[in-house]
Design an enzyme around this catalytic site. Structure first.
Site, short mmCIF file in Angstrom:
data_model
loop_
_atom_site.label_atom_id
_atom_site.label_comp_id
_atom_site.label_asym_id
_atom_site.label_seq_id
_atom_site.Cartn_x
_atom_site.Cartn_y
_atom_site.Cartn_z
CB CYS A 120 -4.68 2.84 6.39
SG CYS A 120 -4.13 1.38 7.39
CG ASP A 155 -0.32 3.05 4.20
OD1 ASP A 155 -0.05 3.93 3.40
OD2 ASP A 155 -1.10 2.61 4.85
CB CYS A 207 -2.64 -2.15 8.87
SG CYS A 207 -3.61 -2.29 7.53
CB CYS A 241 -0.82 0.13 1.08
SG CYS A 241 -0.09 -0.10 2.75
FE1 FES Z 1 -1.33 0.49 4.24
FE2 FES Z 1 -2.76 -0.33 6.30
S1 FES Z 1 -3.30 -0.10 4.14
S2 FES Z 1 -0.73 -0.22 6.36
#
Ligand code: FES
Length: 127
Positions: free
Chosen positions: A58, A35, A102, A33
């Site tokens: 997120c 992140d 996550c 993602c």
């Molecule tokens: Fe990326 Fe949660 S969607 S860490």
């Protein structure tokens, strides 16, 4: 979709921010993602006496980081290394299955910060 506990930690993250002169820093990213999470730890006599985090991600990633900092504060390095993403999910009252990765980011972040601390400690001992 999220438990009350997740929303509580997302709205009011614990231990959020940068740390001056940390003993260990863990930077991890989630390729799925994009992140990112940075965890800073302060260690005295092998006990994590302070921890801070910055997460660009997120809701689940922020809540996971927040609860993980609570879980490791006051723990020894060995105890902190035993914390898994399952513990994180349990403490949060569950996460939707598609959000499990996550919580893995939080586990990886802690491990990376501890690795960094142990590496620096070893370097100091050798000098
Ligand atoms: Fe990326 Fe949660 S969607 S860490």
């Amino acid at each position: 979709m999220y438990s009350d506990k997740v929303m509580e930690h997302f709205r009011n993250p614990h231990n959020y921010g940068k740390m001056e002169n940390p003993d260990g820093v863990g930077r991890v990213g989630n390729p799925q993602c994009g992140d990112e999470m940075v965890i800073y730890i302060k260690v005295e006599n092998d006990v994590i006496v302070d921890v801070k985090f910055e997460t660009f991600g997120c809701v689940a990633a922020i809540a996971s980081s927040s609860i993980t900092t609570d879980l490791i504060k006051g723990k020894t390095i060995d105890e902190a290394l035993k914390i898994t993403n399952k513990d994180v999910v349990n403490q949060l009252g569950g996460l939707p299955a598609i959000k499990t990765h996550c919580s893995v980011l939080a586990e990886d972040g802690i491990k990376a910060a501890i690795d960094d601390y142990l590496k620096k400690k070893k370097e100091k001992e050798q000098n």
